[in-house]
Design an enzyme around this catalytic site. Structure first.
Site, PDB file in Angstrom:
ATOM      1  N   CYS A   1       0.842  -1.198   0.000  1.00 11.43           N
ATOM      2  CA  CYS A   1       0.000   0.000   0.000  1.00 11.43           C
ATOM      3  C   CYS A   1       0.874   1.244   0.000  1.00 11.43           C
ATOM      4  CB  CYS A   1      -0.950   0.007   1.199  1.00 11.43           C
ATOM      5  SG  CYS A   1      -0.104   0.236   2.768  1.00 11.43           S
TER       6      CYS A   1
ATOM      7  N   ASP B   1      11.243  27.486 -29.249  1.00 10.50           N
ATOM      8  CA  ASP B   1      11.874  26.354 -29.932  1.00 10.50           C
ATOM      9  C   ASP B   1      13.363  26.529 -30.192  1.00 10.50           C
ATOM     10  OD1 ASP B   1      11.745  28.308 -31.880  1.00 10.50           O
ATOM     11  OD2 ASP B   1      11.381  26.884 -33.503  1.00 10.50           O
TER      12      ASP B   1
ATOM     13  N   ASP C   1       7.245  32.748 -28.234  1.00  6.54           N
ATOM     14  CA  ASP C   1       8.303  33.249 -29.107  1.00  6.54           C
ATOM     15  C   ASP C   1       7.693  33.369 -30.506  1.00  6.54           C
ATOM     16  OD1 ASP C   1      11.015  33.794 -30.028  1.00  6.54           O
ATOM     17  OD2 ASP C   1      10.896  31.820 -30.947  1.00  6.54           O
TER      18      ASP C   1
ATOM     19  N   CYS D   1       3.750   1.623   2.520  1.00  7.46           N
ATOM     20  CA  CYS D   1       5.009   0.936   2.200  1.00  7.46           C
ATOM     21  C   CYS D   1       5.918   1.868   1.407  1.00  7.46           C
ATOM     22  CB  CYS D   1       4.739  -0.332   1.375  1.00  7.46           C
ATOM     23  SG  CYS D   1       3.734  -1.558   2.205  1.00  7.46           S
TER      24      CYS D   1
END
Length: 725
Positions: free
Chosen positions: A13, A612, A414, A16
């Site tokens: 679960c 980019d 841009d 853990c």
């Protein structure tokens, strides 16, 4: 710093995962550890000196197993997971075969003399064989001075079982709960089985991506074509791809022509035409023609491998909202055990109820209060969200980016390559004096042939389309920020902006209005002169992307303010912005100033930057969410927290909508997981009994607990059906 991903087994679960995370962070040299219960992975940031063995040992000391998450190990783990699912199916079948008869026998055969003996025979295999995994998990937690879901189940069912043993063999009481403990264990196993199956569906996107690569490749070596395994392909190999075959690795086409389906990589459904010198991506599907390509990237370097790694990292990451669930899960189980003890004490010692009544309310509290639903709320939604993004060509690099994106208030685009196509075209030529338009273009293109500027490329290409034969240029020189100069047939020419004309004392007053009109249309104007006079003007424009205006309108409807940023002059920038429907413009911005504009806007709210180029990288990194176009540079893509594989501005909108949808699911999951426990625990403790005479059976509590986890995962899976509009 180094990042290591481990595959962790044995978790039961969310508690853990929290326990393992704490253990890893105690290792000296570990900076951060993120353990994801849903993906069964631990992502650790640590010093170079820390070894994988040390990290695995820290996990093993806590009673769990770990191994390096490699491609080979993934295949082994997949087999292990399939075996685990089969094992749970066997346990579930055995549980049903024993617990249903026990339930029927316990409820209907009240007067049968050997009833209790039959119930013991039916419930004991379920308690100690089918339910052994809960005892094992509880023991591991106990050794680590912790508690988890297994602790609750082991305590609850053991209390019911051993009280029944006491009631039958020692106290000779009528009441026993053998069928309750058996049915509870079976219901919990059913929940785990359904949860495991549902969790498998959340990572379908990864499985589909992994299945894209073919196992073999047709390679031409020593003028012979041979079939080899994918692992044997090396850089520089010539690989043949026939119609209907998948491209094995990344490369560049050297022979042939075809159309290629890149939909699983980019999300774009229309096949892309490919010819010599075009890049080809491994995992894509060749549709019609046959071609040979040169392998440039293999193994983990391929685009597909990078995408898989990126999506896996994203699915294994935590969103900031997950910290709330982690902190709740950490103290939740001990609190529930305490509430169960208090419940028993109040009913038995203060209110004078029987041992069996008090015990059954305590068992119901232990069983209904499982932290699994809360632990699954965030990671399952993130897994589905990032997977859905990948299938639509939107690569989201982590849970934090996915969460932050829905908070965006300002978005900066841009100009070149983002709002525009980044491919300038010659739009206007105005020749003055005696020279014809073609003569004028020939001089301009011959000068620009030596330049590397994108605008120069557009002028040269335009001359080539008109089949003009360019002439030699001597004494070429680039004049930064103004233009170029060079000699043709011993005549010196200048090509550039008005500033260059001013420097050379060339008057342009006769056509200043024409220049202004062209610049107002968003065109870049260059003036060709000799040493005495202006010979004409040439205008070049970068064409705006078709979808830009629609995408900007959608962003405004989402309450986001768009901005345009560019190094162009203000007049050109505003003309482009106007076409896209953007009012706010940052013009004449130097590359190193873009990040400053982002920083200033961040004072008003969350900011996204879309770009980019290399010069966009600092701004992408500075922004709360950096969105990089995949057509851009590797630096830009690495700086961005979201990468758009289709280079479409529409996908900026889709990424924001996906973030909103995912966060909505996370909040729904958390709400229901918390409400379930807030309402369920008091009812299980018997809050309604004094007023209604009704109390919650542990069997119903067990069913509700199993259903809560399954419902959270199922709710996350509903994300798949939502449209990104």
């Amino acid at each position: 710093m180094k990042k290591t991903t481990l595959h962790v087994t044995g978790m039961h679960c969310a508690s853990c995962a929290t326990l393992i995370s704490r253990a890893l962070q105690k290792v000296e040299g570990v900076n951060n550890a993120n353990v994801n219960y849903s993906t069964e992975k631990a992502v650790i940031d640590h010093d170079e000196k820390i070894t994988v063995g040390q990290l695995c040992e820290a996990i093993k000391k806590r009673g769990y197993n770990a191994s390096l998450d490699t491609e080979k190990n993934r295949d082994r783990e997949k087999i292990k997971q399939e075996k685990e699912l089969k094992k749970q199916k066997i346990f579930l079948t055995l549980g049903i075969l024993f617990s249903i008869p026990a339930l029927i026998f316990g409820m209907l055969f009240m007067d049968y003399s050997y009833r209790n003996i039959v119930l013991i025979l039916l419930s004991t295999p379920v308690q100690f064989f089918v339910g052994w995994q809960f005892y094992k998990g509880a023991w591991v937690s106990l050794k680590n001075f912790s508690a988890n879901m297994d602790t609750l189940i082991a305590l609850g069912t053991s209390a019911a079982y051993f009280f029944s043993i006491y009631a039958v063999f020692i106290a000779s009481l009528e009441e026993q709960y053998f069928e309750v403990s058996a049915t509870l264990i079976t219901l919990v196993i059913l929940g785990k089985f359904l949860e495991t199956r549902a969790k498998g569906k959340t990572s379908e996107a990864i499985k589909k991506l992994m299945g894209l690569s073919p196992k073999q490749a047709s390679v031409i070596r020593n003028k012979k074509e041979i079939l080899i395994s994918l692992e044997e392909v090396v850089q520089g190999d010539l690989v043949r791809v026939r119609p209907g075959e998948k491209v094995p690795v990344d490369g560049i086409i050297v022979e042939g022509y075809s159309s290629v389906d890149e939909s699983m990589i980019t999300g774009e459904s229309i096949p892309v035409e490919k010819k010599i010198d075009d890049k080809i991506i491994g995992g894509t599907l060749n549709k019609h023609g046959s071609f040979i390509f040169k392998a440039t990237k293999i193994g983990s370097e391929t685009v597909l491998s990078q995408i898989i790694k990126l999506v896996e990292d994203a699915q294994g990451s935590k969103a900031p909202i997950q910290r709330f669930a982690d902190s709740v899960s950490a103290w939740f189980v001990p609190t529930v055990v305490l509430i169960a003890a208090i419940t028993f004490s109040i009913w038995y010692f203060l209110l004078g109820q029987s041992v069996s009544f008090s015990l059954i309310t305590a068992v119901a509290v232990l069983v209904i209060a499982c932290p699994c639903a809360l632990g699954l709320a965030t990671p399952t939604a993130i897994m589905v969200g990032t997977g859905k993004g990948a299938q639509n060509g939107i690569l989201i690099k982590g849970g934090e980016a996915l969460e932050t994106t829905h908070k965006i208030k300002h978005i900066i685009f841009d100009k070149t390559g983002t709002i525009t196509l980044g491919k300038p075209k010659v739009t206007d030529i105005v020749a003055l004096g005696k020279k014809s338009e073609n003569e004028f273009l020939l001089i301009a293109a011959s000068l620009e042939k030596s330049s590397e500027h994108p605008l120069a490329e557009a002028i040269v290409k335009h001359a080539e389309e008109k089949k003009l034969k360019l002439v030699k240029t001597d004494s070429f020189k680039a004049l930064v920020g103004r233009g170029i100069t060079g000699e043709i047939n011993k005549t010196k020419y200048f090509l550039g902006n008005p500033l260059l004309c001013k420097e050379n004392k060339i008057t342009i007053s006769d056509f200043e209005d024409e220049i202004a009109d062209l610049e107002n249309e968003g065109k870049t104007v260059m003036i060709l002169t000799n040493e005495k006079e202006a010979l004409g003007i040439i205008a070049v424009a970068d064409v705006i992307k078709e979808e830009a205006e629609v995408a900007v309108k959608k962003l405004k409807r989402l309450g986001i303010t768009p901005y345009l940023i560019t190094g162009d002059n203000e007049r050109t920038a505003k003309a482009i912005a106007k076409k896209a429907g953007i009012i706010n413009v940052f013009a004449n911005v130097l590359p190193n100033q873009k990040a400053e504009h982002v920083k200033n806007l961040q004072k008003k709210g969350k900011v996204a930057m879309v770009g980019d180029g290399i010069n966009d990288a600092p701004a992408l990194a500075q922004a709360d969410v950096g969105i990089a176009m995949s057509s851009g540079t590797d630096v830009a893509m690495e700086s961005g927290s979201i990468v758009l594989m289709k280079n479409s501005i529409h996908d900026v909108v889709k990424a924001i909508i996906l973030s909103k949808q995912t966060m909505s699911k996370i909040k729904q999951n958390m709400f229901w997981a918390l409400i379930y426990n807030i309402l369920g625990i008091p009812i299980a403790a018997g809050l309604l009994y004094p007023f209604t005479g009704w109390m919650l059976s542990p069997v119903i509590a067990g069913g509700a607990m199993a259903l809560s986890s399954v419902s959270v995962v199922s709710n996350s899976l509903l994300l798949k059906a939502k449209k990104l509009r």
